[in-house]
Design a protein around this motif. Structure first.
Motif, PDB file in Angstrom:
ATOM      1  N   SER A   1      -3.485   4.387   4.076  1.00  0.00           N
ATOM      2  CA  SER A   1      -3.478   5.552   4.957  1.00  0.00           C
ATOM      3  C   SER A   1      -4.864   6.205   5.003  1.00  0.00           C
ATOM      4  CB  SER A   1      -2.433   6.556   4.469  1.00  0.00           C
ATOM      5  OG  SER A   1      -2.750   6.950   3.153  1.00  0.00           O
TER       6      SER A   1
ATOM      7  N   LYS B   1      -5.471  -4.545  -6.761  1.00  0.00           N
ATOM      8  CA  LYS B   1      -4.522  -3.478  -7.097  1.00  0.00           C
ATOM      9  C   LYS B   1      -3.592  -3.378  -5.892  1.00  0.00           C
ATOM     10  CE  LYS B   1      -3.200   0.240  -6.633  1.00  0.00           C
ATOM     11  NZ  LYS B   1      -1.831   0.426  -6.070  1.00  0.00           N
TER      12      LYS B   1
ATOM     13  N   GLU C   1       0.555   9.815  12.531  1.00  0.00           N
ATOM     14  CA  GLU C   1       1.086   8.455  12.437  1.00  0.00           C
ATOM     15  C   GLU C   1       2.515   8.564  11.897  1.00  0.00           C
ATOM     16  OE1 GLU C   1      -0.549   5.906   9.321  1.00  0.00           O
ATOM     17  OE2 GLU C   1      -0.503   4.229  10.722  1.00  0.00           O
TER      18      GLU C   1
ATOM     19  N   GLU D   1       2.274  -0.523  -5.204  1.00  0.00           N
ATOM     20  CA  GLU D   1       3.315  -0.476  -6.241  1.00  0.00           C
ATOM     21  C   GLU D   1       4.717  -0.553  -5.645  1.00  0.00           C
ATOM     22  OE1 GLU D   1       1.255   1.793  -5.131  1.00  0.00           O
ATOM     23  OE2 GLU D   1       1.689   3.826  -5.848  1.00  0.00           O
TER      24      GLU D   1
HETATM   25  P1  NAD Z   1      -1.198   4.381   1.036  1.00  0.00           P
HETATM   26  O1  NAD Z   1      -2.476   4.987   1.444  1.00  0.00           O
HETATM   27  O2  NAD Z   1      -0.111   5.278   0.544  1.00  0.00           O
HETATM   28  O3  NAD Z   1      -1.447   3.331  -0.162  1.00  0.00           O
HETATM   29  C1  NAD Z   1      -2.431   2.336  -0.071  1.00  0.00           C
HETATM   30  C2  NAD Z   1      -2.953   2.018  -1.465  1.00  0.00           C
HETATM   31  O4  NAD Z   1      -3.562   3.188  -2.010  1.00  0.00           O
HETATM   32  C3  NAD Z   1      -1.867   1.602  -2.442  1.00  0.00           C
HETATM   33  O5  NAD Z   1      -2.337   0.537  -3.227  1.00  0.00           O
HETATM   34  C4  NAD Z   1      -1.625   2.853  -3.262  1.00  0.00           C
HETATM   35  O6  NAD Z   1      -1.237   2.582  -4.579  1.00  0.00           O
HETATM   36  C5  NAD Z   1      -2.974   3.536  -3.249  1.00  0.00           C
HETATM   37  N1  NAD Z   1      -2.852   5.003  -3.318  1.00  0.00           N
HETATM   38  C6  NAD Z   1      -1.848   5.765  -2.821  1.00  0.00           C
HETATM   39  N2  NAD Z   1      -2.074   7.072  -3.072  1.00  0.00           N
HETATM   40  C7  NAD Z   1      -3.249   7.134  -3.733  1.00  0.00           C
HETATM   41  C8  NAD Z   1      -4.024   8.226  -4.268  1.00  0.00           C
HETATM   42  N3  NAD Z   1      -3.626   9.492  -4.151  1.00  0.00           N
HETATM   43  N4  NAD Z   1      -5.184   7.930  -4.874  1.00  0.00           N
HETATM   44  C9  NAD Z   1      -5.604   6.656  -4.991  1.00  0.00           C
HETATM   45  N5  NAD Z   1      -4.909   5.593  -4.521  1.00  0.00           N
HETATM   46  C10 NAD Z   1      -3.749   5.830  -3.894  1.00  0.00           C
HETATM   47  O7  NAD Z   1      -0.705   3.472   2.259  1.00  0.00           O
HETATM   48  P2  NAD Z   1       0.677   2.691   2.411  1.00  0.00           P
HETATM   49  O8  NAD Z   1       1.753   3.686   2.662  1.00  0.00           O
HETATM   50  O9  NAD Z   1       0.862   1.711   1.300  1.00  0.00           O
HETATM   51  O10 NAD Z   1       0.387   1.837   3.734  1.00  0.00           O
HETATM   52  C11 NAD Z   1       0.603   2.333   5.026  1.00  0.00           C
HETATM   53  C12 NAD Z   1      -0.684   2.829   5.646  1.00  0.00           C
HETATM   54  O11 NAD Z   1      -1.647   1.776   5.675  1.00  0.00           O
HETATM   55  C13 NAD Z   1      -0.524   3.259   7.087  1.00  0.00           C
HETATM   56  O12 NAD Z   1      -1.270   4.434   7.291  1.00  0.00           O
HETATM   57  C14 NAD Z   1      -1.086   2.106   7.875  1.00  0.00           C
HETATM   58  O13 NAD Z   1      -1.555   2.433   9.167  1.00  0.00           O
HETATM   59  C15 NAD Z   1      -2.194   1.681   6.994  1.00  0.00           C
HETATM   60  N6  NAD Z   1      -2.619   0.311   7.261  1.00  0.00           N
HETATM   61  C16 NAD Z   1      -3.818   0.135   7.868  1.00  0.00           C
HETATM   62  C17 NAD Z   1      -4.260  -1.153   8.169  1.00  0.00           C
HETATM   63  C18 NAD Z   1      -5.598  -1.369   8.826  1.00  0.00           C
HETATM   64  O14 NAD Z   1      -6.089  -2.489   8.800  1.00  0.00           O
HETATM   65  N7  NAD Z   1      -6.204  -0.348   9.396  1.00  0.00           N
HETATM   66  C19 NAD Z   1      -3.460  -2.245   7.835  1.00  0.00           C
HETATM   67  C20 NAD Z   1      -2.247  -2.021   7.206  1.00  0.00           C
HETATM   68  C21 NAD Z   1      -1.837  -0.733   6.917  1.00  0.00           C
END
Ligand code: NAD
Length: 498
Positions: free
Chosen positions: A225, A172, A383, A175
């Protein structure tokens, strides 16, 4: 406008319900629509994967590894195409997009070693006529939920080990930039992966919740996140699944007075502003030790930041960074900058008025540098995930170490020094998962493992490297007895080995 699809059972399948906009961050235009799967669509994809997984799981590991070998060739063949599609949806520069594909490809290369990595353990003659051995078996159907900021690398980190171990994999992806994951699925089919073993199901919270609620899913690997990581970890574990979730970051770089200041400033520019700061391993906090060090650093940072070329990826390979991913991300970054000013930090480089002719509607954010940041400020605690570098001044090494130790995130960190004793002390004491010594972004290579501590990682195994083969398999231990005296009849006592 293009309407994207899911990838199910080896073909593109149109969505039947809700769709979301996919932007070109450089222009601000909507360039595609991505389907958002319903629970029923997700369940159907999982059921189809479950039907074909046993055959793939029983395929010998060397044959599975050959699919990965061919996949590596195809990723290299299509590198330019993948990088262009990635930059168009994410906004990062082409060289950076190639790095995104390359760091994922290296994990696929590692997975070619699956036959060796999947070998179990064997004890000959654990007792008279008794051998004991352990097997690493696939879990069944597993899922990966990935973020927008590495749309090639992180899906590859998840899918390559999971598939090599004999699992079926439900991806997944984010998006916000779903095209590259769909292209990866096409390439895996071309490489020989049987249909249904990799399903790419696009979606948002509904699709994620469908994964969490589905009893067929045995394991979930998440990156994104921290609030979502915690949510998925808690719900997935409560449902009895194996879960690893990697979250947000606030990476500190400590600069000791004996460091090479030009080298440290160059490192901070790349690590702080590369990919517009949208990297979980970006350095967002510089902690120079001593006022002199802080002043020397600021003096070197300002001219370097003012020279940064911020432009769309189409403007050439000398672009330093491009737009951030969405208008909402831009608004969040600029909102935090305002808070930083209001809470008393000194804005030394102000990127708020940044504008690019011809790209006024793009999601560009100019570079920012704050000095005199303190731990109570929002720009320090949160962050920012944008091109904003914060300098926190420390009086001593212990104070600098304390800032990094006390922060709730623990993904990456770095120290710049010429002193081996200080570097060793730092590497030993710091409570952070990935440490750089005169290396600003210490992303471990494919054959080591990647993972943060504290609120940057939930679960006890890391991504890629040997840990990924542990995560995507379960151990079965067999005690086999072929005694010469079996004809003597039954034994009823629970016996220790002789
Ligand atoms: P995000 O948490 O918004 O989304 C990540 C995934 O979760 C996506 O596939 C999204 O569709 C899904 N998602 C979003 N909201 C959701 C909800 N309410 N319920 C269920 N699923 C949901 O993160 P992002 O903005 O796509 O990515 C950036 C974040 O990822 C930053 O915080 C960054 O630090 C982190 N990140 C961490 C690593 C690591 O290895 N620690 C690596 C890359 C990115």
């Amino acid at each position: 406008m293009q309407t994207l699809s899911h990838w199910i059972n080896g073909q593109h399948v149109k969505g039947t319900g809700r769709h979301a906009d996919v932007f070109n961050p450089a222009t601000g235009e909507v360039q595609a629509q991505v389907p958002l799967a319903s629970t029923a669509e997700m369940d159907a994809a999982i059921n189809a994967a479950a039907a074909v997984q046993p055959k793939w799981g029983a395929t010998n590991p060397q044959r599975r590894a050959r699919v990965m070998m061919e996949f590596v060739r195809l990723l290299n063949r299509d590198m330019d195409k993948l990088a262009e599609a990635l930059s168009r949806e994410h906004g990062k520069t082409i060289p950076d997009a190639k790095g995104d594909v390359q760091r994922g490809l290296e994990v696929v290369e590692f997975c070619i070693g699956a036959p060796h990595l999947l070998k179990g353990e064997f004890t000959d003659s654990a007792g008279p006529g008794i051998d004991m051995y352990s097997l690493r078996q696939p879990l069944g159907v597993v899922a990966g939920i990935t973020p927008f900021n590495f749309p090639a690398m992180i899906p590859l980190w998840k899918m390559a080990p999971a598939l090599s171990c004999g699992n079926a994999f439900i991806l997944k992806p984010s998006e916000r930039d779903p095209s590259v994951p769909l292209m990866l699925a096409e390439l895996l089919q071309e490489a020989g992966l049987p249909d249904g073993i990799l399903q790419v199901v696009n979606g948002d919270k509904e699709a994620v919740d469908a994964i969490l609620d589905n009893e067929t899913i045995q394991a979930i690997g998440f990156v994104g996140s921290t609030p979502i990581a915690q949510y998925i970890y808690a719900r997935g574990c409560a449902a009895g699944k194996r879960v690893q979730c990697f979250g947000g970051a606030k990476n500190h770089m400590i600069i000791m007075p004996d460091a090479d200041m030009d080298q440290a400033a160059d490192a901070l520019i790349g690590a702080g502003f590369g990919a517009a700061g949208e990297r979980c391993m970006a350095i967002s906090v510089a902690v120079p030790v001593g006022e002199k060090t802080a002043d020397a650093l600021i003096e070197r940072l300002i001219p370097r930041i003012e020279k940064l070329k911020v432009a769309p990826y189409t403007a050439g390979n000398d672009v330093d960074y491009g737009p951030v991913v969405t208008a909402a991300a831009k608004a969040n970054i600029l909102g935090l900058v305002e808070k930083g000013i209001a809470q008393g930090a000194k804005l030394v480089v102000d990127g708020r008025d940044f504008k690019l002719q011809g790209y006024e509607d793009g999601f560009f954010v100019g570079p920012h540098l704050f000095d005199h940041v303190t731990p109570d400020m929002d720009i320090y605690r949160k962050e920012i995930f944008g091109p904003v570098l914060c300098q926190v001044r420390a009086k001593s090494y212990e104070e600098a170490l304390g800032y990094a130790m006390d922060h709730e995130y623990g993904n990456g960190t770095a120290i710049f020094t010429r002193d081996g004793d200080t570097a060793r002390n730092f590497a030993n004491r710091i409570n952070i998962g990935m440490v750089g010594i005169n290396v600003p972004i210490p992303v471990p290579l494919a054959y080591h493992t990647f993972g943060g501590w504290k609120k940057s990682g939930f679960g006890d195994l890391n991504q890629h490297g040997p840990d990924s083969f542990r995560f995507y398999t379960r151990t079965k231990t067999v005690t086999a007895r072929w005694p010469s005296g079996i004809r003597q009849g039954g034994e009823f006592n629970f016996k220790a080995m002789d």
